[in-house]
Write an enzyme that holds these catalytic residues in place. Structure first.
Site, PDB file in Angstrom:
ATOM      1  CB  CYS A 174     -18.330   1.114 -21.394  1.00 60.07           C
ATOM      2  SG  CYS A 174     -17.749   2.683 -20.683  1.00 60.07           S
ATOM      3  CG  ASP A 207      -8.450   3.347  -5.013  1.00 66.79           C
ATOM      4  OD1 ASP A 207      -9.667   3.122  -5.112  1.00 66.79           O
ATOM      5  OD2 ASP A 207      -7.623   2.965  -5.854  1.00 66.79           O
ATOM      6  CD  GLU A 232      -2.877  -0.899  -0.190  1.00 68.46           C
ATOM      7  OE1 GLU A 232      -2.944   0.210  -0.757  1.00 68.46           O
ATOM      8  OE2 GLU A 232      -3.440  -1.906  -0.638  1.00 68.46           O
ATOM      9  CE1 TYR A 254      -6.999   2.577  -0.959  1.00 66.27           C
ATOM     10  CE2 TYR A 254      -4.666   2.961  -0.533  1.00 66.27           C
ATOM     11  CZ  TYR A 254      -5.676   2.188  -1.079  1.00 66.27           C
ATOM     12  OH  TYR A 254      -5.364   1.040  -1.709  1.00 66.27           O
TER      13      TYR A 254
END
Length: 297
Positions: free
Chosen positions: A206, A144, A43, A126
């Site tokens: 998409c 995030d 992270e 976060y």
DNA sequence: AAGTCGTGGCA
DNA sequence: TTGCCAAGACT
């Protein structure tokens, strides 16, 4: 009579979780045997740095420092050196400081409590939620840039989220979060992955999106972003570039470095001095004696 | 709360 | 080529 205009929330969850199962990348910090430390290191490295560039550094880091205690036992400068060219090297310093705090205040064990995580250096809203969710399977909204973009499109019908995270975004994320902690943790990483792989910033695919039929932005005709353009981050000629050049000299040198070696990387003396002063003020560089510098010991 | 802080890949 | 952007935190 009210009808249900959208598929139910559990249906949305199943759709996204199913997509994740079939499409998730295999990343080492997602392996079942990856502990909280492995997740935390990933992270820190992934803050503003793409996965591809993180992978090799993460592997080397985990091999060298498999526990917080192992990292805390070494000089912070070693963390800066091992950080390599990931960028934003203050993160290396903060990860070292977090390892020290974990060692001294938590018995060397990464805390599972969200507030305790948030109190660690370099851990913000976060990262605290991410570690608590991914490593400890707790129920947290993980907001995030990927998740914020997915929700901006899917729920708000906007191409991009606001510049700073808003209360409205937190409400949206909380409202969509599954009740069961394990499901919530799976959902968090799944939405993030959807944003990283399909619902991308520039050219979203998409046609591959499992929730395209329910996407508010899509249904609105995919209108372009309105409002002020998000300020680009200039780089060439800035102090950041000079700091990067200076620190690269320190990283690649075996030991201390002379002023002359540093002077060679940037011609303009005022900016060069300002950049070096900044690095010293940040604790990334340590003056040894006049005209000699090294990574922090 | 707007600015600062690295680096590299890609359209 | 140049600009955008990539699992933010801190001040």
């Amino acid at each position: 009579m009210t009808t249900t205009p959208h598929p139910s929330l559990p249906s949305l969850h199943r759709t996204v979780l199913g997509w994740y199962q079939a499409n998730a990348r295999e990343l080492p910090w997602r392996e079942p045997d990856a502990g909280p430390w492995a997740v935390m290191v990933s992270e820190f490295m992934l803050q503003q740095t793409p996965v591809k560039r993180v992978l090799p550094v993460w592997h080397a880091w985990m091999e060298r420092w498999p526990t917080p205690g192992a990292l805390a036992a070494e000089a912070p400068g070693e963390a800066v050196r091992a950080w390599g060219r990931l960028g934003y090297p203050r993160r290396a310093l903060r990860l070292h400081a977090a390892a020290t705090a974990i060692t001294e205040e938590h018995g060397g064990v990464v805390p599972s409590d969200h507030a305790a995580l948030l109190a660690l250096p370099g851990v913000g809203e976060y990262t605290a939620a991410a570690v608590a969710s991914f490593a400890f399977r707790q129920r947290h909204a993980v907001l995030d840039t990927n998740v914020r973009r997915v929700f901006a499109r899917l729920v708000e019908g906007q191409e991009y989220p606001p510049n700073a995270t808003t209360a409205a975004e937190r409400r949206t994320a909380a409202g969509l979060l599954p009740e069961q902690p394990e499901t919530a943790a799976a959902w968090a990483v799944a939405v993030m992955e959807l944003g990283a792989l399909v619902c991308t910033a520039r050219s979203p695919e998409c046609g591959r999106c499992p929730v395209a039929a329910e996407c508010a932005w899509r249904l609105a005709g995919s209108p372009p972003h309105e409002g002020p353009p998000r300020r680009g981050q200039s780089y060439a000629g800035t102090d950041r570039q000079v700091r990067g050049l200076l620190l690269a000299v320190l990283r690649e040198a075996e030991g201390p470095v002379t002023q002359r070696q540093l002077d060679a990387v940037w011609g303009e003396p005022v900016q060069r001095a300002r950049a070096l002063d900044g690095l010293v003020a940040d604790g990334l560089v340590e003056p040894v004696q006049p005209g000699v510098y090294r990574l922090p010991s």
